[in-house]
Each structure stands twice: as C-alpha cells, then as structure tokens.
Design a protein around this motif. Structure first.
Motif, PDB file in Angstrom:
ATOM      1  N   LEU A 157     -36.262 -29.955  -7.636  1.00  0.00           N
ATOM      2  CA  LEU A 157     -35.042 -29.178  -7.912  1.00  0.00           C
ATOM      3  C   LEU A 157     -35.355 -27.683  -8.014  1.00  0.00           C
ATOM      4  O   LEU A 157     -34.538 -26.896  -8.492  1.00  0.00           O
ATOM      5  N   GLN A 180     -37.282 -25.981  -9.940  1.00  0.00           N
ATOM      6  CA  GLN A 180     -37.146 -25.470 -11.305  1.00  0.00           C
ATOM      7  C   GLN A 180     -38.260 -24.483 -11.677  1.00  0.00           C
ATOM      8  O   GLN A 180     -39.378 -24.877 -12.016  1.00  0.00           O
ATOM      9  N   HIS A 181     -37.922 -23.224 -11.563  1.00  0.00           N
ATOM     10  CA  HIS A 181     -38.804 -22.131 -12.010  1.00  0.00           C
ATOM     11  C   HIS A 181     -37.919 -21.272 -12.921  1.00  0.00           C
ATOM     12  O   HIS A 181     -37.018 -20.582 -12.446  1.00  0.00           O
ATOM     13  N   LEU A 219     -36.656 -18.467 -15.599  1.00  0.00           N
ATOM     14  CA  LEU A 219     -36.906 -17.044 -15.883  1.00  0.00           C
ATOM     15  C   LEU A 219     -37.376 -16.887 -17.324  1.00  0.00           C
ATOM     16  O   LEU A 219     -36.806 -17.482 -18.241  1.00  0.00           O
ATOM     17  N   GLU A 230     -21.955 -19.737 -12.143  1.00  0.00           N
ATOM     18  CA  GLU A 230     -23.418 -19.690 -12.121  1.00  0.00           C
ATOM     19  C   GLU A 230     -23.967 -20.945 -11.445  1.00  0.00           C
ATOM     20  O   GLU A 230     -23.596 -22.076 -11.784  1.00  0.00           O
ATOM     21  N   GLY A 256     -27.001 -23.360 -10.929  1.00  0.00           N
ATOM     22  CA  GLY A 256     -28.276 -23.777 -11.520  1.00  0.00           C
ATOM     23  C   GLY A 256     -28.616 -23.034 -12.806  1.00  0.00           C
ATOM     24  O   GLY A 256     -29.583 -22.277 -12.849  1.00  0.00           O
ATOM     25  N   PRO A 257     -27.859 -23.244 -13.890  1.00  0.00           N
ATOM     26  CA  PRO A 257     -28.128 -22.517 -15.140  1.00  0.00           C
ATOM     27  C   PRO A 257     -29.443 -22.906 -15.812  1.00  0.00           C
ATOM     28  O   PRO A 257     -29.958 -22.141 -16.623  1.00  0.00           O
ATOM     29  N   LEU A 284     -30.002 -17.150 -18.106  1.00  0.00           N
ATOM     30  CA  LEU A 284     -28.979 -16.169 -17.700  1.00  0.00           C
ATOM     31  C   LEU A 284     -27.626 -16.495 -18.335  1.00  0.00           C
ATOM     32  O   LEU A 284     -26.836 -15.598 -18.632  1.00  0.00           O
ATOM     33  N   VAL A 344     -22.843 -24.723 -12.791  1.00  0.00           N
ATOM     34  CA  VAL A 344     -23.004 -26.007 -12.113  1.00  0.00           C
ATOM     35  C   VAL A 344     -24.491 -26.345 -12.022  1.00  0.00           C
ATOM     36  O   VAL A 344     -25.259 -25.630 -11.371  1.00  0.00           O
ATOM     37  N   LYS A 393     -27.450 -29.487 -11.506  1.00  0.00           N
ATOM     38  CA  LYS A 393     -27.640 -30.842 -10.968  1.00  0.00           C
ATOM     39  C   LYS A 393     -28.426 -31.757 -11.922  1.00  0.00           C
ATOM     40  O   LYS A 393     -28.229 -32.967 -11.940  1.00  0.00           O
ATOM     41  N   ASP A 394     -29.301 -31.165 -12.727  1.00  0.00           N
ATOM     42  CA  ASP A 394     -30.193 -31.969 -13.566  1.00  0.00           C
ATOM     43  C   ASP A 394     -29.502 -32.320 -14.898  1.00  0.00           C
ATOM     44  O   ASP A 394     -29.292 -31.440 -15.754  1.00  0.00           O
ATOM     45  N   GLN A 437     -23.278 -31.318 -11.555  1.00  0.00           N
ATOM     46  CA  GLN A 437     -23.001 -31.640 -10.152  1.00  0.00           C
ATOM     47  C   GLN A 437     -23.942 -30.864  -9.234  1.00  0.00           C
ATOM     48  O   GLN A 437     -24.515 -29.842  -9.649  1.00  0.00           O
ATOM     49  N   ILE A 487     -24.364 -28.296  -6.523  1.00  0.00           N
ATOM     50  CA  ILE A 487     -23.511 -27.167  -6.130  1.00  0.00           C
ATOM     51  C   ILE A 487     -23.010 -27.330  -4.691  1.00  0.00           C
ATOM     52  O   ILE A 487     -21.921 -26.871  -4.342  1.00  0.00           O
ATOM     53  N   ASN A 535     -30.097 -17.899 -10.074  1.00  0.00           N
ATOM     54  CA  ASN A 535     -31.517 -17.882  -9.741  1.00  0.00           C
ATOM     55  C   ASN A 535     -31.699 -19.168  -8.937  1.00  0.00           C
ATOM     56  O   ASN A 535     -31.911 -20.232  -9.491  1.00  0.00           O
ATOM     57  N   PRO A 561     -32.601 -22.331  -6.558  1.00  0.00           N
ATOM     58  CA  PRO A 561     -33.783 -23.083  -6.133  1.00  0.00           C
ATOM     59  C   PRO A 561     -34.040 -22.738  -4.662  1.00  0.00           C
ATOM     60  O   PRO A 561     -33.090 -22.713  -3.869  1.00  0.00           O
ATOM     61  N   ILE A 621     -32.542 -24.661  -1.474  1.00  0.00           N
ATOM     62  CA  ILE A 621     -31.126 -24.751  -1.063  1.00  0.00           C
ATOM     63  C   ILE A 621     -30.519 -23.374  -0.770  1.00  0.00           C
ATOM     64  O   ILE A 621     -29.303 -23.241  -0.694  1.00  0.00           O
TER      65      ILE A 621
HETATM   66  N1  SAM Z   1     -31.068 -20.252 -14.126  1.00  0.00           N
HETATM   67  C1  SAM Z   1     -32.268 -20.804 -14.689  1.00  0.00           C
HETATM   68  C2  SAM Z   1     -33.261 -19.706 -14.934  1.00  0.00           C
HETATM   69  O1  SAM Z   1     -33.118 -18.642 -14.314  1.00  0.00           O
HETATM   70  O2  SAM Z   1     -34.161 -19.881 -15.743  1.00  0.00           O
HETATM   71  C3  SAM Z   1     -32.883 -21.885 -13.796  1.00  0.00           C
HETATM   72  C4  SAM Z   1     -33.222 -21.446 -12.388  1.00  0.00           C
HETATM   73  S1  SAM Z   1     -34.151 -22.623 -11.476  1.00  0.00           S
HETATM   74  C5  SAM Z   1     -34.891 -21.581 -10.249  1.00  0.00           C
HETATM   75  C6  SAM Z   1     -32.941 -23.449 -10.491  1.00  0.00           C
HETATM   76  C7  SAM Z   1     -31.966 -24.328 -11.239  1.00  0.00           C
HETATM   77  O3  SAM Z   1     -31.060 -24.915 -10.301  1.00  0.00           O
HETATM   78  C8  SAM Z   1     -32.594 -25.499 -11.978  1.00  0.00           C
HETATM   79  O4  SAM Z   1     -32.028 -25.607 -13.250  1.00  0.00           O
HETATM   80  C9  SAM Z   1     -32.264 -26.718 -11.121  1.00  0.00           C
HETATM   81  O5  SAM Z   1     -32.196 -27.925 -11.841  1.00  0.00           O
HETATM   82  C10 SAM Z   1     -30.914 -26.316 -10.554  1.00  0.00           C
HETATM   83  N2  SAM Z   1     -30.584 -26.955  -9.271  1.00  0.00           N
HETATM   84  C11 SAM Z   1     -31.430 -27.346  -8.286  1.00  0.00           C
HETATM   85  N3  SAM Z   1     -30.747 -27.836  -7.255  1.00  0.00           N
HETATM   86  C12 SAM Z   1     -29.427 -27.759  -7.588  1.00  0.00           C
HETATM   87  C13 SAM Z   1     -28.224 -28.102  -6.930  1.00  0.00           C
HETATM   88  N4  SAM Z   1     -28.227 -28.638  -5.707  1.00  0.00           N
HETATM   89  N5  SAM Z   1     -27.044 -27.893  -7.558  1.00  0.00           N
HETATM   90  C14 SAM Z   1     -27.024 -27.349  -8.820  1.00  0.00           C
HETATM   91  N6  SAM Z   1     -28.133 -26.992  -9.490  1.00  0.00           N
HETATM   92  C15 SAM Z   1     -29.319 -27.189  -8.875  1.00  0.00           C
END
Ligand code: SAM
Length: 282
Positions: free
Chosen positions: A13, A15-16, A18, A41, A43-44, A49, A63, A65-66, A90, A92, A113, A115, A118
């Motif tokens: 996903l 997941q990196h 900030l 937003e 992927g919170p 953020l 929105v 996914k996890d 959901q 996104i 931020n 992933p 995608i």
């Molecule tokens: N916003 C947070 C931050 O900056 O610390 C997390 C950013 S992280 C790079 C990407 C986030 O997007 C993760 O929480 C991940 O689970 C979520 N994510 C990944 N694929 C997704 C999708 N298809 N739809 C929604 N969220 C998704």
C-alpha cells in the motif's frame, strides 16, 4: 516515529509515513486557502497531514484503503475532539468523487502523500473529475514529478507531461528527501501543485484524437514522429500522416519530445479531419 508491531507498514500500500513536522506544515499551508473549504485527502494513513489540515480548513474527507489505519485514525481524531473529518475506508480508485460536489460548494481541493504505485491512476481519476476540482497538492516520486513539470526537448518530457499540462498547470512546490519518511523509501519525492483552474489555453478539436496522437508520438521515443505514429497505428496510411504534418508545418523527421503543446494540438486537429478514414486505429 516508533515502530508499532501491530501496525507494521504495508509495502503493497506504499506506506511511507511523513515524520517531519516542518515539511508537514508546509504541505498543509499549500492546501489551505479559505477556512470554509472542503479538502479530499487521499491516503491519510496515521493522520500526519489530516490533523493539522482539519484545523486549517472547513471539512476534510479522507479516503484510506487500510482498515487498520482507519481505526487508528478514528481513535486519534476522537481523542483530539476533531469533528470535521470524515474517514472513508475505501480504495480511492473506486471512490465516487462527484459525491463531494454540490451546487453550493465551489470546486474542492485534493491533498495526498500518494502511494507511489497508484500515482498514474490517481492522476487519471483527477483529470476525469477536473470540472469539480480547483487544485491538487500531491506528493510524487521525484522522477514522476520531474516528468510532470518538464519542458519540451528534455529526456523527462513525455506523454504524461503533455496530457497532464493540457488539463492543469503543474508546479513543483517542495522537495521531500527520503529521510522525512518512515519507513525510508528508496527514492526521493517532491510535492507538486496541479491547478485545474489553469488548463492549457487552447482546446483540442477532438480530445480523444489529441490523447491518442500524444500517446502514439511518444510510443517509440527514439524514432521519428512519422515512424512512431505509423508504428503505433500499423495500418495507418503514411500519406495521411505526412499530409497532416505538412499541413501543420511539422518536419516528419522530428522526434516527439521536440513538439510543444500547440504543435500536438495542431497535429491532432489535422488528423481528426481524417479521423473517419482512420477510426479503427484510434
Ligand atoms: N498521509 C500519510 C502520511 O503522509 O504520513 C500516509 C501516506 S502513505 C505514503 C500512503 C497512504 O495511502 C497509506 O496510508 C496507504 O494505506 C494509503 N493507500 C494506499 N493505497 C490506497 C488506495 N488505493 N486508496 C486509498 N488509500 C490508499
């Protein structure tokens, strides 16, 4: 940020998270304008953020996914007594963005931020929904960000640059070195702003033809424009292509990366005149 064993980051996903408060504040400041505003937003995550954003704007729709992170974030928001954030569990890419549009609400903003895996489908989705969006402030892998902001003539200038620029003005806003994330990714990132209220000034006669011409032109970067287009549409008559290029005063020996937006638009316009002949190839 300490590692929580129950919430180990999922690579699949992207997941990196900030971790740098100064950068987080700068990103939120870019997304903020009117305090009544709605921000979507993407992927919170754990809310790096989301929380400061909720204090800066009217409403946040986040929105994620996890499901594990949705639970964690809901708890955090309740602890902080933050009530203007709606979290939706959901993907996104399946989220109906029109849901947020209403006659009383101006166009809304997007923040994320993203992933890395995608970023292209998210861009496509934003472009599809551009009529209800004002701006998007998004974190991309540095190489993708450079492609989005590239000028004609360079290595990074490509179909993505032209197609996105047609719909929105892209500007590089902030650098995000890999050290500001946990876990640390293998690449650096960059925050871009995409302004959907500043699309390219000239419109295509037929947007489907324009999109296909751009994709075909860059399909074989090292070949001439004529060969690239001819190879993409195998059975397309080279005479049609040569005539269209002549009409637009474009040398068929040029490479796609040397054409600017107006030249692509002119070429697409000339080719759309012959579209009926070549419909099956579009
Ligand atoms: N916003 C947070 C931050 O900056 O610390 C997390 C950013 S992280 C790079 C990407 C986030 O997007 C993760 O929480 C991940 O689970 C979520 N994510 C990944 N694929 C997704 C999708 N298809 N739809 C929604 N969220 C998704």
């Amino acid at each position: 940020m300490k590692k929580n064993p129950e919430l180990s980051p999922k690579k699949s996903l992207g997941q990196h998270f900030l971790t740098d408060p100064a950068l987080i504040n700068k990103i939120v400041a870019l997304a903020r304008s009117e305090s009544s505003e709605v921000v979507l937003e993407i992927g919170p995550g754990k809310g790096a953020l989301t929380l400061p954003l909720s204090r800066a704007v009217g409403r946040v729709i986040a929105v994620e996914k996890d499901a594990r992170l949705v639970e964690l974030l809901k708890e955090k928001l309740s602890r902080e007594a933050i009530s203007n954030v709606e979290i939706i569990n959901q993907d996104i890419l399946e989220f109906d963005m029109c849901r947020l549009a209403s006659p009383s609400q101006n166009r809304y903003k997007v923040l994320g931020n993203l992933p890395y895996n995608i970023s292209s489908p998210v861009l496509e989705k934003l472009i599809e929904n551009q009529s209800i969006l004002s701006r998007a402030v998004l974190m991309f892998q540095k190489e993708v960000a450079e492609r989005l902001c590239a000028s004609p003539g360079g290595k990074t200038y490509g179909a993505l640059t032209v197609l996105v620029r047609y719909h929105a003005a892209a500007s590089a806003m902030l650098k995000a070195p890999r050290e500001v994330f946990y876990p640390k990714p293998k690449v650096d990132s960059m925050v871009l702003e995409l302004d959907f209220e500043r699309p390219y000034s000239r419109r295509a006669d037929d947007e489907a033809v324009f999109k296909k011409v751009v994709k075909a032109a860059f399909s074989h970067r090292r070949k001439t424009l004529l060969n690239s287009l001819g190879l993409f549409y195998h059975s397309w008559d080279r005479g049609i292509l040569e005539d269209a290029m002549k009409m637009c005063k474009i040398d068929p020996k040029r490479r796609a990366e040397t054409l600017d937006m107006d030249e692509f638009l002119s070429l697409a316009s000339a080719l759309s005149l012959t579209k009926n002949n070549a419909d099956d190839k579009f």
